[in-house]
Scaffold this motif. Structure first.
Motif, PDB file in Angstrom:
ATOM      1  N   ARG A 123     -30.282 101.738  61.032  1.00  0.00           N
ATOM      2  CA  ARG A 123     -31.563 102.009  60.364  1.00  0.00           C
ATOM      3  C   ARG A 123     -31.700 101.151  59.107  1.00  0.00           C
ATOM      4  N   LYS A 124     -30.592 100.957  58.391  1.00  0.00           N
ATOM      5  CA  LYS A 124     -30.647 100.147  57.174  1.00  0.00           C
ATOM      6  C   LYS A 124     -31.010  98.706  57.501  1.00  0.00           C
ATOM      7  N   GLU A 177     -34.320  96.800  56.230  1.00  0.00           N
ATOM      8  CA  GLU A 177     -34.269  95.525  55.504  1.00  0.00           C
ATOM      9  C   GLU A 177     -35.075  94.452  56.224  1.00  0.00           C
ATOM     10  N   GLN A 201     -26.936 105.046  60.866  1.00  0.00           N
ATOM     11  CA  GLN A 201     -27.432 104.791  59.512  1.00  0.00           C
ATOM     12  C   GLN A 201     -27.405 103.298  59.196  1.00  0.00           C
TER      13      GLN A 201
END
Length: 370
Positions: free
Chosen positions: A199-200, A204, A196
């Motif tokens: 992926r963040k 961004e 996660q």
């Protein structure tokens, strides 16, 4: 943060390496118990030729298992199974050699010791370990039946001895499997958190790239709006209106660039044509060839001459898109005045010619040989 294996797209994936390391620590702890019991509790009570042969056999099993256990690895199944059979046979021989009155007590050292050998060998294979411990009880019970004890107290002592040893070793096995399962669940949870977070970061980064890309594409629009706002540009002049049309066409193409369509190049060309038709131009669009993958940067360079030509057109234009195996062309013929010719690049060549009262522009990209 733990170092995870990663998939082809760079995302971390769950791995059993960390959980195997935890199980290796548990296996080593059981091995230490075995090494401590063998000389401290078993050796002092070994008697008889059969007893010594069984003890030395179990000692040899310990040495062979140590080759893998001390390196934090499980004993391979082709090695573990024969060693388990050897340990069971040694324990059975030692049990059978004991006098019936010594089946319960310290003299029956082989029963508890061989069980720890089985745990060290089969700790990673719970079903096999349980089966081996069950088989380990059989010689004990067979020896008990052959002695035919009649005293209830003696039978009870034997039952308590068997259950206490086996239940403790089964509990050790269950605890080891529980620790392994919890470690795997913790590793999967940590890997999911890492995925996660990854992926963040990607999201961004993609957002920042998109923002920079839009800022770069809006570079010609923002100064135009600023000049009109501070009245340094007069919107009534033809030059200002033409700059506005150019900015609008560029924005329309930019919006089309971010659409998810099967043929992005034709989609972006169609967006430019659509805006020209809204201005009253008569535009004919011809497309030939099968769609080929064209990188975004190349599509921008291919459509830049088209945008310039359509902005300069007076009433009509003919646009053609040609896709071949080795090249992609975007050409346009208009009845506009000769304007500023877009510069080509090392990747995309641009040609401009005047044909009487018509202007012809073509952008050509040669695909990389596969």
């Amino acid at each position: 943060m733990a170092e995870w294996h990663r998939s082809e797209d760079g995302l971390p994936i769950a791995t059993t390496e960390e959980t195997d390391r935890v199980l290796g620590i548990v296996r080593l702890a059981v091995f230490v118990v075995l090494v401590a019991i063998q000389p401290a509790l078993s050796l002092p009570v070994v008697t008889g030729t059969t007893g010594w042969a069984a003890f030395l056999t179990l000692e040899a099993v310990t040495v062979v298992a140590a080759v893998w256990v001390l390196r934090g690895r499980a004993v391979p199944l082709p090695v573990a199974l024969p060693l388990a059979v050897v340990a069971l046979a040694a324990s059975a021989a030692a049990t059978w050699a004991l006098p019936p009155e010594e089946l319960v007590g310290d003299r029956h050292w082989s029963f508890g010791l061989a069980g720890w050998h089985l745990l060290v060998l089969l700790l990673d294979r719970a079903a096999l370990a349980v089966a081996a411990l069950g088989a380990h009880v059989v010689p004990y019970l067979a020896r008990l039946v052959t002695t035919a004890p009649t005293d209830r107290g003696e039978i009870g002592e034997v039952a308590i001895a068997v259950l206490s040893v086996i239940s403790f070793q089964l509990a050790t096995l269950a605890l080891a499997r529980l620790v392994h399962r919890r470690a795997r669940q913790a590793a999967e949870a940590a890997a999911e958190r890492d995925r996660q977070a990854h992926r963040k970061v990607l999201a961004e980064q993609e957002e920042a790239d998109q923002r920079n890309r839009f800022a770069g594409q809006l570079g010609a629009t923002l100064p135009l709006l600023a000049a009109m706002a501070d009245r340094t540009l007069d919107p009534r002049t033809a030059r200002t209106r033409q700059r506005c049309v150019l900015a609008a066409t560029q924005l329309r193409r930019l919006f089309a660039e971010n659409d998810d369509v099967p043929d992005p190049l034709v989609h972006e060309v169609s967006a430019c044509v659509d805006l020209a038709e809204r201005r009253g131009l008569t535009v004919v669009l011809a497309v030939s060839g099968e769609p080929v993958p064209v990188p975004t940067e190349i599509r921008r360079e291919l459509t830049a001459p088209l945008v310039t030509a359509l902005v300069g057109a007076r009433s009509q234009a003919r646009v053609s898109v040609l896709r071949a195996a080795d090249e992609v062309r975007v050409a346009v013929i208009t009845d506009g005045e000769p304007g500023e010719s877009p510069a080509g690049s090392a990747r995309v060549g641009v040609e401009c010619h005047t044909l009487g009262e018509r202007q012809w522009m073509e952008a050509k990209w040669r695909t990389e040989p596969s």
